[in-house]
Design an enzyme around this catalytic site. Structure first.
Site, PDB file in Angstrom:
ATOM      1  N   CYS A 822       9.006   3.673  17.466  1.00 12.56           N
ATOM      2  CA  CYS A 822       9.604   3.641  16.126  1.00 12.56           C
ATOM      3  C   CYS A 822      10.974   3.012  16.287  1.00 12.56           C
ATOM      4  O   CYS A 822      11.074   1.898  16.808  1.00 12.56           O
ATOM      5  CB  CYS A 822       9.640   5.030  15.497  1.00 12.56           C
ATOM      6  SG  CYS A 822      10.300   6.320  16.566  1.00 12.56           S
ATOM      7  N   SER A 823      12.008   3.687  15.895  1.00  6.79           N
ATOM      8  CA  SER A 823      13.353   3.155  16.130  1.00  6.79           C
ATOM      9  C   SER A 823      13.938   3.742  17.415  1.00  6.79           C
ATOM     10  O   SER A 823      14.277   3.008  18.341  1.00  6.79           O
ATOM     11  CB  SER A 823      14.255   3.476  14.941  1.00  6.79           C
ATOM     12  OG  SER A 823      15.555   2.971  15.153  1.00  6.79           O
ATOM     13  N   CYS A1137      -8.290   6.446 -21.825  1.00  6.94           N
ATOM     14  CA  CYS A1137      -9.517   6.800 -22.544  1.00  6.94           C
ATOM     15  C   CYS A1137      -9.126   7.876 -23.542  1.00  6.94           C
ATOM     16  O   CYS A1137      -7.996   7.894 -24.037  1.00  6.94           O
ATOM     17  CB  CYS A1137     -10.606   7.255 -21.573  1.00  6.94           C
ATOM     18  SG  CYS A1137     -10.139   8.667 -20.534  1.00  6.94           S
TER      19      CYS A1137
END
EC number: 3.1.3.48
Length: 1273
Positions: A822-823, A1137
C-alpha cells in the site's frame, strides 16, 4: 281701329289665360329653395299599383348609372303632402299676359324632352308624378278645361339644414302671333287649387352605391316636362333619414303645393338573425332583426311584421323586432316571412326557414345487471321507441362515478375493472345529438361484485410492552374485498410457530416470551372467504432487567477489586524499574509477550455469533483484543533500516522492516546499502514466505522494487492504494502507461501488454526482462485495488473477497511470493494478507485464529493491521464468506451452474437457487429512516413500507446556490456540505450504487402531484441525464404516478421544463426535455424512457424489450469508468416505478449485471441484489424476480462449445421457472434482522512521523472508521 282691336282680342283668346305664368314660389326666410320648371306630359300615366320592380334609370346625358335602393321587392310609400298658400295671386286675367323675367338658379338635373304637345282643343292640367321610395307611379288627375302652354315652378326646402333652393320660371316667354286683331278684352278667371293640380305627384327614391346617399325623382300621371333646359326634376345626394320640403308652383294654380320628403334608411342597417338558444331549439323559434350600432333614424318610425307557416299567423312587432314561438313540434320545418316597415310601408322583406331540433329520448323500458364476478358484470337493455343516437352507461360507487359512451346498435355491455365485494349502481339512458346533446331519463340497476382475496394489513407496528411481551397493532388493508374482517397473528421464532391469535381487531398483546430472543410476527387478514398475504415485522424481546441489576452490583464489586490490583501492579513496576538499558530492554521484551491475551480460535459455525458478541457495545471486545497486540516487537532488531545510507529509502521513519526477515537484494559493486529495500517476508497459512509486504515505492526506490520483483520471481503484484489520495502522494507510478509501452528501471525492462479497468480494480499485464541475464522474460500481473477510501475501510467486505478471487486466479504453485503493498506496507497490506490467510484456514480446518495470526504478522513486520477498523474488517470478511460463500459465476459456466442451482435433491427440499435466495438478508430497519417518517413528510410517501434510509436519501436544496465559477467548475465541487439533513427538503428517493461505483443511480417513487416540482428540482440538482419510467400513470382507477410532464412549457418555481420531442417505439416512448433555471444560463437536456410493455406485473412480459431499453439508455449516458473515488452525489440515471422498489429494483439489478458481464465476463446476482437491498427497502422482493435475473442473463449470453456467444437483443429470451407457487411459499424463509453497524469512531494506536515533510504515515490516512457489517440471514 275697331277691327284691329277685335283681331287682338281674338288672338288673345286663342292663346288662353295660361300663356303667361307669373308663378314664383316663395319660401320662408332662411330656407334655400330650388324651383324645378316642369312641362306636363301629353300621355296619361298608368294606374297606381302596389307591386313594382325598382328600375335602373339614366336620365343624364352622360350615361351615369343609378340603382334603385330596394332590391328584391317593391312597395309604394305615399308622400306626406303639406299645402302651402301661394305667395302671388293674380287679380285679373290680363296679368297672365305680362312678360316676366326671372333668373333661374338650377341644380344640375337632366331636362325632360319638350317636343310633346297636347291635342288641339283638349285642355290639359299639368301633373308631377311622385314616387316613394322606389319609383312606383301614382295616377295623375287630368282637367277637361282648355289650358294654354304653361310652366310649373318646383321649390325644395331642406328642413333639417334650413337651405332654400329655388328654381324660378323664366322671365321671358315666347307665345304664338296672329294677324287677326280683336279688340275684345279677356275677362279674368279664377285659378284652380295646386293640391288638386299636383295631387298625383309621387317621389321615387334611388340609392346610389357610389355616394352612399339617395336620389329623389318627382313623378306623376304624365311624365313631367321642363320647358327650359335648366329645369330640374331630380334631387341628388340625400342622406338617409334626412327630411326636405319640396314646393310645387305653377301659374295656373294657387296656392303652391309643399311636399315633405322623409328619406328612408338603407336596408344594410337591418340583419335578420336566429336567436333561438340551443337548449330550447327543439320546441321554440326566435328571430330577431338586428340594427347596426350607428343607426341615426328615428326608431319610432320602424316597425316589423312576421308571418310563419304552417300556422300562417302574422305577428306585428314593436320597435324591438324579436319574434318568439313556443310549444312547437320537434324536428319540424317552419318558414317565416319577416318584414321591416318604415312609416308603415314595407322597406325590407326576407324569408327564413327554420327546423326545430330533436326531442328528448324516452326512458329505456328494461335494464338488467347479471353474471357478476369479483371484477365484472354484464348490463343488457331493450331499445327505446323514440329517436336516439346512442347510450351512456354510468356505474358508480360512492363517491366516484365512471361513464361509457356506447353506440346506437348495441344492447349489452360488460363493465370491467370493478372492485371486489362492492355495491355498484348502473344508470343507463339514451341520448340524441342535435344542436345540443339531449339525454333521456336514466334507468338504474344495482348489483354487488363477488368477494376476492384481501390485501395486506397496513401500518403494522410492534413494540415491547415489557421485557418479554410484545404489542402488535395494525390497520385494516386498503382492499378488504369481503364481508368480514378478522386478523390472524402468527408468532414464529427460528422458523417455528410459537403462538397463534385470531380476533376482530388488530391489537394483540403477546406475553410470556423468551428473554433476548428474536421473533417474527406475521399478521394475516381474513375477509370471510379469503385469507390475504401476511405482513411481517421482526421484534426481539429484551434481557431480564431484574437479573441485570443483580449482575451490575456484582460487576461493580469485581471492578473495584480489579482496580485496586491494577494500581498495586503499577506501583510495583515503578519500584522495580532499573536504570540499566539492557535490563530495561529485557523487561520491555517480557512485557510485550505478557500483554498478549488468550483468544480462542473461532469455529465456522460460531463465527457469526462470536462476531455479534464482540461487536456489541461499540466493539468493546474487539478493541480490547486489538490493543493487547504490541505495535512493534522490540526483540527483533531493525539496525539495517536505520543505517544512514538507507534512511532515504524509507517512506516513514517509524515503519521499518525487522532485520531477520527483510528482503535482501543482490549487492551492486560492493555497495552494502544496495541490498536494502523496505519489504518483509510474510508467512501465509502454513506456507512460509508466501507474501512480501512492501512499502509503496518512492521515486528513489522504483529501480530497487523491480529488482526485487525480478530476483524473487514474483508474478503477481497487489497494490492496495492509489498513487495520490487526498492530495497526498502515496506511491510512485512505477509502471509504464499504454501510450509509453516500455520503460527501463536500471537493468529491468518493463513492458505493458494490456490494461483493463474495472469498478474496484485495474488489471495490467506486464512483461519483464533483465538486460544482463539470458533468462527469458516473465509475465507479471499487476492488480491495483482502487475502492479503498481515503479514510477508514471499505464499506462492503465483499470487495476484498472479490479482489482475492482475482489475485488467486493469476497466482500458481510455481510463482514466487505475492507482493502486496500500500503506502507504508502495513495497514491495508496486513489487512489483505490477513483475510487471504484466514480464508485458507477456514476452508482447510473450519476455524480461524484471527488474533493469533495478526500477532504473528506483527512479529514479522511492525504495525501490520494498523488500526482497529482493519482488525474488525478481517472478521467481517470471514463472516461474509462463511454466510454466503462464493456466488460469482463466469459467463462460460453460467448455464451449467444454473442447471445445478435449479435441481432439487431430494425433490421435496428447496433447490440450491431457492436456498441461495433465502440466504439474502432483508436489511429491514438496518439503518434509520427518521426523515421520511417525520409527520410532515409521511404524506410524500406512496407506501409506508418503502421509505428511504437517512444515510443515502437524496436531499434537495431549498435554493440553488449560484456560484460565480463556471458550471464546469461547480460540477467538480462536492455537494456534501450542502446536503445536511437540517437544510434540505425531503423527497422519496435513494442513491443506489451502479456497477461503476462513483457513478450513482437514483431510485425514486412515482411523483405525487404535490411533489412534481421537487422531482424536477432533484433532476436538475443531481444533473440527471436519463429518466427511466417503469410504471403506468394509473392502475385501474388508482393513480400510481402523477404525470409530471405536459405539452409546451411547464414552470416549477425557478425551473422551466419544456417538452421538445417525442418518439414512440414498440417497447418504449422516448421524450426529450429541456430544463432551464432562472439562475443558470445554459439549458440542460434530459431524456425520458417510458417503458410501455411492463404493465405493473412483477416480471416484464417481454424481457428482450427490457434489455433493448437498457442498451438504448446506455447510449445516452456519459462514458463509464472514471478513476478515483471522488463522491459528488450526482447521478446520470434516475429510475422510478410506483414505489421506487418493485420494478426499479429489478431494472437496476439487470442494469448492473449487464455491465458486469460486459466488463468482467462474470455475474454475481446474489451480491448485486444484496447491495440494492442495503440501499432501499423492498428491492427485488420475490424469488421470481431473483430467478428472472439468472434466466435473462443466461439467455443473453448462451454458450457454444464452452465459449460464450453473446445474443442479440432481438433474440428470443426464454425462462424456465421450476418453482411453483405452493413450493415457493414453503421454501422462502424470511431472513432475520440484520445487525447494527459498529460505531464509526475508534482511536488509532500510536502515531508515526513522515520521513519527509510532504508525506505522512499511512495510518493517518487509514484512520479508524466503522466497519460495514454484513447482516446475516
Amino acid at each position: 281701329m275697331y277691327l284691329w282691336l277685335k283681331l287682338l282680342a281674338f288672338s288673345l283668346a286663342l292663346l288662353g289665360p295660361e300663356v303667361f305664368v307669373t308663378g314664383q314660389g316663395t319660401t320662408d326666410d332662411g330656407l334655400d329653395t330650388t324651383e324645378i320648371v316642369l312641362l306636363p306630359q301629353t300621355d296619361p300615366l298608368p294606374a297606381r299599383t302596389t307591386e313594382f320592380t325598382p328600375p335602373s334609370i339614366s336620365e343624364r346625358g352622360n350615361g351615369s348609372s343609378e340603382t334603385t335602393y330596394l332590391p328584391g321587392f317593391s312597395s309604394t310609400l305615399m308622400p306626406h303632402l303639406t299645402p302651402q298658400p301661394d305667395s302671388q295671386t293674380p287679380s285679373a286675367r290680363g296679368a297672365d299676359t305680362q312678360t316676366l323675367s326671372s333668373q333661374a338658379d338650377l341644380t344640375t338635373l337632366t331636362a325632360a324632352p319638350s317636343g310633346e304637345t297636347d291635342p288641339p282643343g283638349v285642355p290639359e292640367e299639368s301633373t308631377v308624378p311622385e314616387t316613394f321610395p322606389g319609383g312606383t307611379p301614382i295616377l295623375a288627375r287630368n282637367s277637361t278645361a282648355p289650358s294654354p302652354t304653361h310652366t310649373s315652378n318646383v321649390s325644395t326646402t331642406d328642413i333639417s339644414s334650413g337651405a332654400n333652393l329655388t328654381t324660378p320660371a323664366p322671365s321671358t316667354l315666347g307665345f304664338a302671333s296672329n294677324t287677326t286683331t280683336s279688340t275684345e278684352i279677356a275677362t279674368p278667371q279664377t285659378k284652380p287649387s295646386c293640391d288638386e293640380k299636383f295631387g298625383n305627384v309621387t317621389v321615387r327614391y334611388i340609392y346610389d352605391d357610389s355616394s352612399k346617399n339617395f336620389n329623389a325623382n318627382l313623378e306623376g300621371d304624365k311624365k313631367p316636362k321642363c320647358e327650359y333646359t335648366d329645369c330640374e326634376k331630380e334631387l341628388k345626394n340625400l342622406p338617409e333619414c334626412s327630411q326636405k320640403n319640396v314646393t310645387l308652383s305653377n301659374g295656373s294654380c294657387t296656392p303652391d303645393k309643399i311636399i315633405n320628403l322623409d328619406v328612408p334608411p338603407g336596408t344594410h342597417n337591418f340583419n335578420l338573425t336566429n336567436c333561438t338558444p340551443d337548449i330550447e331549439a327543439n320546441t321554440s323559434i326566435c328571430l330577431e332583426w338586428k340594427i347596426k350600432n350607428k343607426f341615426t333614424c328615428d326608431i319610432q318610425k320602424i316597425s316589423y311584421n312576421f308571418r310563419c307557416t304552417p300556422e300562417m299567423k302574422t305577428f306585428a312587432l314593436d320597435k324591438h323586432g324579436t319574434l318568439w314561438l313556443h310549444n312547437l313540434t320537434v324536428r319540424t320545418n317552419y318558414t317565416c316571412a319577416a318584414e321591416v316597415l318604415y312609416n308603415n310601408v314595407i322597406l325590407l322583406k326576407q324569408d327564413r326557414r327554420v327546423q326545430t331540433d330533436f326531442g328528448t329520448p324516452e326512458m329505456l323500458p328494461h335494464v338488467q345487471c347479471k353474471n357478476s364476478t369479483n371484477s365484472t358484470t354484464l348490463v343488457s337493455w331493450a331499445e327505446p321507441a323514440s329517436k336516439h343516437h346512442g347510450y351512456i352507461l354510468c356505474y358508480k360507487k360512492t363517491p366516484s362515478e365512471k361513464c361509457e359512451n356506447l353506440a346506437n346498435d348495441v344492447n349489452s355491455f360488460e363493465v370491467k375493472n370493478l372492485r371486489p365485494y362492492t355495491e355498484y349502481t348502473v344508470s343507463l339512458f339514451a341520448y340524441v345529438i342535435g344542436r345540443v346533446q339531449r339525454n333521456g331519463p336514466a334507468k338504474d340497476c344495482n348489483f354487488r361484485t363477488k368477494a376476492a382475496r384481501p390485501g395486506k394489513v397496513n401500518g403494522m407496528k410492534t413494540s415491547r410492552a415489557s421485557d418479554n411481551s410484545i404489542n402488535v397493532t395494525c390497520n385494516s388493508p386498503y382492499e378488504i374485498n369481503g364481508p368480514e374482517a378478522r386478523y390472524i397473528l402468527e408468532v414464529k421464532s427460528g422458523g417455528s410457530l410459537v403462538k397463534t391469535f385470531n380476533q376482530s381487531t388488530c391489537k394483540f398483546v403477546v406475553d410470556n416470551l423468551y428473554y433476548s430472543t428474536d421473533y417474527e410476527f406475521l399478521v394475516y387478514f381474513y375477509n370471510g372467504e379469503y385469507l390475504g398475504d401476511p405482513e411481517i415485522k421482526p421484534q426481539s424481546t429484551s434481557y431480564n432487567s431484574k437479573a441485570l441489576i443483580i449482575f451490575l452490583v456484582f460487576l461493580i464489586i469485581v471492578t473495584s477489586i480489579a482496580l485496586l490490583v491494577v494500581l498495586y501492579k503499577i506501583y510495583d513496576l515503578r519500584k522495580k524499574r532499573s536504570s540499566n538499558l539492557d535490563e530495561q530492554q529485557e523487561l520491555v521484551e517480557r512485557d510485550e509477550e505478557k500483554q498478549l491475551i488468550n483468544v480462542d480460535p473461532i469455529h465456522s459455525d460460531l463465527l457469526l455469533e462470536t462476531y455479534k458478541r464482540k461487536i456489541a457495545d461499540e466493539g468493546r471486545l474487539f478493541l480490547a483484543e486489538f490493543q493487547s497486540i504490541p505495535r512493534v516487537f522490540s526483540k527483533f532488531p531493525i539496525k539495517d533500516a536505520r543505517k544512514s545510507q538507507n534512511q532515504n529509502k524509507n517512506r516513514y521513519v517509524d515503519i521499518l522492516p525487522y532485520d531477520y526477515n527483510r528482503v535482501e537484494l543482490s549487492e551492486i559493486n560492493g555497495d552494502a546499502g544496495s541490498t536494502y529495500i523496505n519489504a518483509s517476508y510474510i508467512d501465509g497459512f502454513k506456507e512460509p514466505r508466501k507474501y512480501i509486504a512492501a512499502q509503496g515505492p518512492r521515486d528513489e526506490t522504483v529501480d530497487d522494487f523491480w529488482k526485487m520483483i525480478w530476483e524473487q520471481k514474483a508474478t503477481v503484484i497487489v497494490m492496495v492504494t492509489r498513487c495520490e489520495e487526498g492530495n497526498r502522494n502515496k506511491c510512485a507510478e512505477y509502471w509504464p502507461c499504454m501510450e509509453e509501452g516500455t520503460r527501463t528501471f536500471r537493468d529491468v525492462v518493463v513492458t505493458i501488454n494490456d490494461h483493463k479497468r474495472c469498478p474496484d480494480y485495474i488489471i495490467q499485464k506486464l512483461s519483464i526482462a533483465h538486460k544482463k541475464e539470458k533468462a527469458t522474460g516473465r509475465e507479471v500481473t499487476h492488480i491495483q485495488f482502487t475502492s479503498w477510501p481515503d479514510h477508514g475501510v471499505p464499506e462492503d467486505p465483499h470487495l476484498l473477497l472479490k479482489l482475492r478471487r482475482r489475485v488467486n486466479a493469476f497466482s500458481n504453485f510455481f510463482s514466487g511470493p505475492i507482493v502486496v503493498h500500500c503506502s507504508a506496507g502495513v495497514g491495508r497490506t496486513g489487512t489483505y494478507i490477513g483475510i487471504d490467510a484466514m480464508l485458507e484456514s477456514l476452508e482447510a480446518e473450519g476455524k480461524v485464529d484471527v488474533y493469533g495470526y495478526v500477532v504473528n504478522l506483527r512479529r514479522q513486520r511492525c504495525l501490520m493491521v494498523q488500526v482497529e477498523a482493519q482488525y474488525i474488517l478481517i472478521h467481517q470478511a470471514l463472516v461474509e464468506y462463511n454466510q454466503f460463500g462464493e456466488t460469482e459465476v463466469n459467463l462460460s459456466e453460467l448455464h451449467s451452474c444454473l442447471q445445478n442451482l435449479k435441481k432439487r435433491d431430494p425433490p421435496s427440499d428447496p433447490s440450491p437457487l431457492e436456498a441461495e435466495y433465502q440466504r439474502l438478508p432483508s436489511y429491514r430497519s438496518w439503518r434509520t429512516q427518521h426523515i421520511g417518517n417525520q409527520e410532515e413528510n409521511k404524506k410524500k410517501n406512496r407506501s409506508s413500507n418503502v421509505v428511504p434510509y437517512d444515510f443515502n436519501r437524496v436531499p434537495l436544496k431549498h435554493e440553488l446556490e449560484m456560484s460565480k465559477e463556471s458550471e464546469a467548475e461547480s460540477d467538480e465541487s462536492s455537494d456534501e456540505d450542502s446536503d445536511s439533513e437540517e437544510t434540505s427538503k425531503y423527497i422519496n428517493a435513494s442513491f443506489v450504487m451502479s456497477y461503476w461505483k462513483p457513478e450513482m443511480m437514483i431510485a425514486a417513487q412515482g411523483p405525487l402531484k404535490e411533489t412534481i416540482g421537487d422531482f424536477w428540482q432533484m433532476i436538475f440538482q443531481r444533473k440527471v441525464k436519463v429518466i427511466v419510467m417503469l410504471t403506468e400513470l394509473m392502475s385501474g382507477d388508482q393513480e400510481v404516478c402523477a404525470q409530471y410532464w405536459g405539452e409546451g412549457k411547464q414552470t416549477y418555481g425557478d425551473m422551466e421544463v419544456m417538452l421538445k420531442d417525442t418518439n414512440k417505439s414498440s417497447a418504449y416512448i422516448l421524450r426529450a426535455f429541456e430544463l432551464r433555471h432562472s439562475k443558470r444560463k445554459e439549458p440542460r437536456t434530459v431524456y425520458q424512457y417510458q417503458c410501455t410493455t411492463w404493465k405493473g406485473e412483477e416480471l416484464p412480459a417481454e424481457p428482450k424489450d427490457l434489455v433493448t431499453l437498457i442498451q438504448n439508455i446506455k447510449q445516452k449516458l456519459p462514458k463509464s469508468g472514471s478513476e478515483g473515488m471522488k463522491y459528488h452525489k450526482h447521478a446520470s440515471i434516475l429510475v422510478h416505478c410506483r414505489d421506487g422498489s418493485q420494478q426499479t429494483g429489478l431494472f437496476c439489478a439487470l442494469f448492473n449485471l449487464l455491465e458486469s458481464a460486459e466488463t468482467e465476463d462474470v455475474v454475481d446476482v446474489f451480491q448485486v441484489v444484496k447491495s440494492l437491498r442495503k440501499a432501499r427497502p423492498g428491492m427485488v422482493g420475490s424469488f421470481e424476480q431473483y430467478q428472472f435475473l439468472y434466466d435473462i442473463m443466461a439467455s443473453i449470453y448462451p454458450t457454444q462449445n464452452g465459449q460464450v456467444k453473446k445474443a442479440n437483443s432481438q433474440d428470443k429470451i426464454e425462462f424456465h421457472n421450476e418453482v411453483d407457487g405452493a413450493k415457493q411459499d414453503a421454501n422462502c424463509v424470511q431472513p432475520a434482522d440484520p445487525l447494527n453497524k459498529a460505531q464509526e469512531d475508534s482511536k488509532e494506536v500510536g502515531a508515526s512521523e513522515p520521513a519527509s515533510g510532504s508525506e505522512e504515515p499511512e495510518h493517518s490516512a487509514n484512520g479508524p472508521m466503522s466497519p460495514a457489517l454484513t447482516p446475516s440471514s
